[in-house]
Design a protein around this motif. Structure first.
Motif, PDB file in Angstrom:
ATOM      1  N   GLY A   1       3.091 -32.907 -14.807  1.00  0.00           N
ATOM      2  CA  GLY A   1       2.102 -32.177 -14.004  1.00  0.00           C
ATOM      3  C   GLY A   1       1.059 -33.935 -14.374  1.00  0.00           C
ATOM      4  N   ILE A   2       0.019 -34.217 -13.436  1.00  0.00           N
ATOM      5  CA  ILE A   2      -0.730 -35.958 -13.448  1.00  0.00           C
ATOM      6  C   ILE A   2      -2.401 -34.909 -14.365  1.00  0.00           C
ATOM      7  CG2 ILE A   2      -1.996 -37.262 -12.120  1.00  0.00           C
ATOM      8  CD1 ILE A   2       1.117 -37.766 -11.151  1.00  0.00           C
TER       9      ILE A   2
ATOM     10  N   VAL B   1      -0.616 -27.788 -12.254  1.00  0.00           N
ATOM     11  CA  VAL B   1       0.357 -27.742 -13.081  1.00  0.00           C
ATOM     12  C   VAL B   1       1.655 -27.199 -12.154  1.00  0.00           C
ATOM     13  CG1 VAL B   1       1.260 -25.941 -15.145  1.00  0.00           C
ATOM     14  CG2 VAL B   1      -0.907 -27.532 -14.615  1.00  0.00           C
ATOM     15  N   ASN B   2       2.846 -28.260 -12.735  1.00  0.00           N
ATOM     16  CA  ASN B   2       4.162 -27.648 -12.181  1.00  0.00           C
ATOM     17  C   ASN B   2       5.335 -26.954 -13.541  1.00  0.00           C
ATOM     18  OD1 ASN B   2       4.677 -29.018  -9.694  1.00  0.00           O
ATOM     19  ND2 ASN B   2       3.740 -30.764 -10.906  1.00  0.00           N
ATOM     20  N   TRP B   3       5.298 -25.915 -13.414  1.00  0.00           N
ATOM     21  CA  TRP B   3       6.224 -25.509 -14.535  1.00  0.00           C
ATOM     22  C   TRP B   3       7.261 -24.359 -14.418  1.00  0.00           C
ATOM     23  CZ3 TRP B   3       4.360 -24.865 -18.979  1.00  0.00           C
ATOM     24  CH2 TRP B   3       5.234 -23.264 -20.153  1.00  0.00           C
ATOM     25  N   LYS B   4       8.777 -24.697 -14.516  1.00  0.00           N
ATOM     26  CA  LYS B   4      10.153 -24.514 -14.132  1.00  0.00           C
ATOM     27  C   LYS B   4       9.505 -24.296 -12.391  1.00  0.00           C
ATOM     28  CE  LYS B   4      11.099 -22.189 -18.289  1.00  0.00           C
ATOM     29  NZ  LYS B   4      11.005 -20.740 -18.621  1.00  0.00           N
ATOM     30  N   GLU B   5       9.337 -26.068 -11.644  1.00  0.00           N
ATOM     31  CA  GLU B   5       9.654 -26.563 -10.414  1.00  0.00           C
ATOM     32  C   GLU B   5       9.513 -27.714 -10.189  1.00  0.00           C
ATOM     33  OE1 GLU B   5       5.924 -23.810  -8.418  1.00  0.00           O
ATOM     34  OE2 GLU B   5       5.052 -24.888 -10.289  1.00  0.00           O
ATOM     35  N   ASN B   6       9.411 -28.132  -8.942  1.00  0.00           N
ATOM     36  CA  ASN B   6       9.737 -29.096  -8.315  1.00  0.00           C
ATOM     37  C   ASN B   6       9.877 -30.556  -8.626  1.00  0.00           C
ATOM     38  OD1 ASN B   6       7.952 -27.534  -6.388  1.00  0.00           O
ATOM     39  ND2 ASN B   6       6.101 -27.671  -7.776  1.00  0.00           N
ATOM     40  N   TYR B   7      11.256 -30.058  -8.885  1.00  0.00           N
ATOM     41  CA  TYR B   7      12.119 -30.983 -10.025  1.00  0.00           C
ATOM     42  C   TYR B   7      12.084 -32.086  -9.008  1.00  0.00           C
ATOM     43  CZ  TYR B   7      13.271 -26.425 -12.845  1.00  0.00           C
ATOM     44  OH  TYR B   7      13.063 -25.292 -13.615  1.00  0.00           O
TER      45      TYR B   7
END
Lengths: 397, 397, 397
Positions: free
Chosen positions: A32-33, A54-60
């Motif tokens: 995340g930024i 926040v990206n958590w096990k997603e948006n690779y």
């Protein structure tokens, strides 16, 4: 070097695949930024990280683009550790914008939030040095403030389950600061400027002094969630929609919270979890792993009632009642009459309860449908089958 | 059409009588003018109403003028429902100013507060569309945010008695919002702007998320009333002068409060009322109608002491003591020795107490001069005549 | 008249000796310069005093200079009372600057804080009439707001020991005000302007209504001290470094606090003191002199644990445990078995305990190593030797 403008979603996907296939590339489990707040005295010290997304096990795919955009901005991404954090600049933003070009138009509302972040940064004249990007390559003990915050966000946003994130050593990573509204101040900075601020009437109105911010400084709750006092919920807590936190004696620590609508008027200590439909009465205490449970994290089941000023030091199942003012701890001796024991067994077919009349609290832990009370004439602690319905898992029986 | 300038108090009174005599006119039981806060996303949604003055069964002349001023501003006043709410504009203000002309000069300080409201509005260049006038023609279930707030004000200002106002369905009328200082924000608005606010550093510092504001956002307490933490008293609570609310575990919900000077260090749940000179000890819980009293609202008499961390689930009379840490609920069995029973009867001549030694809490409800305690060697809950004086009503005996 | 520029530290010391030797001169036990907040309605009423530096039995040289600087500014210093307070002006500042000349350059950081105060004032164009200097010539009952604040600072800064300052009558000296951030407002001022503020949307967001401000409005805690909610600690409390105050049911009143690192999740009432390494559990109550201890101020020793929702009404020694939910008051009867009594005597060689089996709480007060618990099968309160180590004072035995 730079990422050139990508002109189609196909080209975007091809680019992502290329990046992922590059040597040494490692897929982050989270990223995340954040806009960071830096120390007033020591600008190298990050005091807080505010994540827009926040990206958590997603948006690779977005992760790949961000990594490439960093590399093309002459930042060497170190894939060897558990986490990597870097300051981003306008060049990074330009690269990411070029890569995201096919999605710019549709990135509004709930769609393409990482693209929205880049668009927002691109609209600023100069993003300066207060924006940082964080990648976690594994869920190891966090080493940076940015990593701790990314994990607290994951918990509070419900992206990671309670007790499902490694926060070992987080207290050592964070600085203890004075919070003035959403802004953290170094205590030493306040000390150095105290005379001037006091005499000029500019001494700040401090809300708290803590390593952690409050939940509401970072999280927007669900429409049917209520938190009547922001100080009552620490960042890193998780509140399921429909939870209400009253302002009396309540408190929900980080890595603790609710799994469904819960009325909270008492304390949910760190690592404690309360199930849907339960009620934590006024002043009720659910002990935490650091306060009397021998490291045994406490789960409270569904539809369970903890009475006012009760204390619960053992896990409870569904449909339980702890009477007002009663303390049920691991070592508490509790009498169960024969007929009640039969009923309790019926509500807990998978439990292997001895045929006896006195149990320790620990022996009853996690059982469903128990009503803990004190006989007010004899002073004896007794357990009975509660009047609350317990839904048995049909698959098991 | 317009109200022409009224030149004398006699002419004013004549005008009022004319309005009251007009066909279909109905006298409001309550009315007031509020500045409203509207939704950031949905401007038609009123989030909060800030009343400068609340009229509750009083000032019927001003009500008549306001109704006429509305009608002359081409607003049709609907007298058929239980309440009527309308946006007022500059034309309304002009009409009301004309009618109030004889009182303009003397409308200062405590005199003619409704006239002061109109004067203040008249001094603004353009009042826009954020001022609303509310009339309640009967005390029915409120249907608008403005009506709910008018009733909460009536309670908190002591104009209506606790439990004396119909608030049925109020929770359904109010929106759950984020409170930032005195300003309510729609959660959906925050969500839609989260990315931009987080990245620009303008994410607001949220104090609470609730349907209700806090008492101190709207009410100025008496000079000898103290509230050490604003989060501890919800709007709609009523605090008699001399009440002190400490910041530990205390809380006073709406439609709950005190009738005289009371030291509050515990919880006064919704519908609970505490009499003059009583003391709600640290962490003490007075249960509410929604939390364990079977819908029986709890009154605590005068000069009664609820010990620290005690729990009271039945009404108590004057001069009672509940020892620290004790829970007295409707079903709690309590032993009373014969000699003590005689003394309790003497303090409660109108009560019809059976001659026995074990009573349930519910059987003792409302009695004066009882001291509830636990014998720490036997664990038995006992009641004795307290050492506190009980003033008997001489007229009755 | 004026103090002329002092050109050397020797000349400074000579000047100080001259002042001290002057007729009628009296050395103050405490002094300081404060920026005061005045009443909005009544400007003569001081609502709050913000001290940049508090001198408590120290810096007598600076005191002499300040007194001389006042006298040379045509202020007659009255040494006859217990305290003296005066408004300072630019002339006072000029005089003090002249006297402090030899120290101006080195007055930075931790050095010469009184000189820093004068330098800061000298840098202002016109200091107006909001700066006041306070001298206490003895620790008598305070007569001015400035004296009360000076004493509260002395307590909160740890310059005076808890219970070591005369605050008799302080409540009568302070005004009850509405606190909006760090700024106090007269309630009457708010009342007079309520209509205008409500209609203009400028009604302030009140944090509390109290005679006292909060600790964090004036005090910067140690780097390892945490206060998770500012409302939980009143000005005049003393927190030793390493103390943590959680936001649930905790509260620390003025003239109360901690002597070392303490985890505070409960209430430390006025005059109560908690020793290093102890733990005040969630919702635990330590009673104050005004709430059930018969004027007996309660000290809690070191390494003592007060369980969740316990109530302590007697002093405790080191290494004690009060179980969760238990109330130990002066009159509570407690059984001690013979073998446990021997162990308790061993941990308290200086105590003179009778050989019996039932004790009142008051008889055990101040003893070390006692574990208070309730036998959950018999309801009996018992005391045992706790499992916590007690360090005996070797010099005594």
């Amino acid at each position: 070097m730079a990422i050139e403008t990508v002109t189609s979603t196909e080209a975007f996907k091809t680019l992502v695949e290329e990046i992922k296939a590059s040597e040494g590339y490692r897929e982050p489990v989270a990223f995340g930024i954040a806009r960071v707040d830096r120390g007033q005295k020591n600008a190298d010290k990050v005091l807080q990280a505010n994540y827009a997304i926040v990206n958590w096990k997603e948006n690779y795919g977005s992760a790949a683009i961000f990594i490439k955009a960093l590399q093309e901005s002459r930042v060497e991404v170190d894939f060897s550790g558990s986490e990597f954090v870097a300051t981003i600049g306008d060049e990074f933003v330009k690269n990411a914008m070029n890569a995201f070009t096919p999605y710019l138009a549709e990135a509004v509302g709930e769609a393409h939030k990482n693209v929205q972040v880049i668009k927002t940064l691109a609209a600023m004249e100069d993003i300066g040095r207060n924006f940082r990007i964080t990648f976690l390559f594994e869920d190891a003990a966090p080493r940076s403030v940015e990593a701790v915050y990314l994990k607290l966000y994951a918990l509070s946003l419900g992206k990671a389950p309670l007790r499902g994130v490694n926060l070992n050593g987080a207290f050592g990573v964070l600085s203890n600061v004075a919070w003035v509204g959403n802004k953290p101040y170094e205590l030493e900075y306040l000390r150095e400027n105290e005379i001037e601020m006091k005499l000029n009437g500019t001494f700040p109105n401090i809300d708290s002094v803590d390593k952690f911010p409050r939940y509401l400084q970072h999280i927007i709750p669900a429409d049917n969630t209520r938190i009547l006092d922001t100080s009552k919920v620490r960042m890193g807590a998780q509140l399921a929609p429909g939870t209400t936190v009253m302002p009396g004696a309540s408190y929900i620590n980080f890595n603790a919270g609710t799994l469904g609508p819960v009325m909270v008027e008492g304390r949910i200590s760190s690592s404690a979890v309360v199930g849907s439909g339960s009620d934590v009465g006024g002043g009720a205490s659910i002990l935490g792993v650091l306060s009397g449970t021998d490291g045994n994290p406490i789960s409270i089941g569904e539809n369970t009632l903890l009475g006012a000023n009760s204390v619960t030091g053992v896990p409870l199942g569904d449909g339980c009642i702890v009477d007002a003012g009663i303390a049920v701890l691991a070592g508490t001796k509790i009498r169960i009459d024969e007929d009640q024991l039969e009923k309790i067994k019926a509500a807990n077919p998978e439990a292997d309860l001895e045929d006896k009349t006195v149990f320790k609290g620990a022996e009853l832990q996690g059982l469903n449908g128990i009503h803990y009370r004190i006989d007010s004439l004899s002073g004896e602690m007794v357990a009975r089958r509660s009047t609350r319905e317990v839904k048995l898992n049909e698959e098991l029986h």
